[in-house]
Write a protein that holds these residues in place. Structure first.
Motif: not given
Ligand SMILES: [Zn+2]
Length: 167
Positions: A72-77, A79-81, A95-100
């Protein structure tokens, strides 16, 4: 613009957008003569789409990206977890804390999240050419007959009509 029906238009949004794309192409390539009331003369006006502002489901409709399911995330595409909650059956995206920021407190918190720290770097979003390479050979299916589930090979549902613009 009004789109009839109680459900989202899906790929059909491109049918409704095609007159707009025609007008935008004309505005970009030829422009239109417009009266300037201040200078009392006509001038050639050109225009282009700079960006769109919409909610997330509409983002999926316009771009053709599947904003539901495992990717669902177009940034992770790809490689989504993700994992599915055992009892609620809800999909959880990790694995979206990596955007912090790299030293953000939340990156180190284990217990409050999924039991692990997150030290990865931010994934690079796709650029326009990379997106086009993913969608250029997709045959867009209009109507409500297409299957809704997204897999690793069909997380892009269509080539957006915005690719018909000359810029
Ligand atoms: Zn993402």
């Amino acid at each position: 613009m009004m789109i009839v029906g109680p459900r989202q238009p899906g790929n059909d949004i491109d049918v409704y957008l095609s007159p707009l794309i025609e007008d935008l192409t004309k505005l970009w390539e030829h422009g239109v003569d417009v009266w300037d009331g201040n200078l009392w003369e006509t001038f050639r006006l050109h225009a282009m789409v700079f960006c769109t502002i919409n909610d997330y489901p509409t983002y999926g409709n316009l771009s053709g990206y599947s904003v539901k399911g495992h990717h669902a995330c177009p940034i992770c595409e790809i490689n989504m977890s993700f994992f599915q909650l055992k009892h609620g059956k809800k999909m959880v995206y990790t694995r979206h804390r990596r955007f912090l920021k790299h030293y953000h407190l939340y990156r180190r918190l284990k217990k409050a999240f999924n039991g692990s720290q997150e030290n990865e770097i931010v994934p690079k979003p796709l650029n326009g050419k990379e997106v086009y390479d993913r969608v250029k050979n997709i045959i867009t299916i209009f109507g409500k007959t297409q299957k809704k589930s997204a897999t690793e090979t069909n997380i892009w549902k269509k080539r957006s009509i915005f690719f018909d613009l000359p810029y």
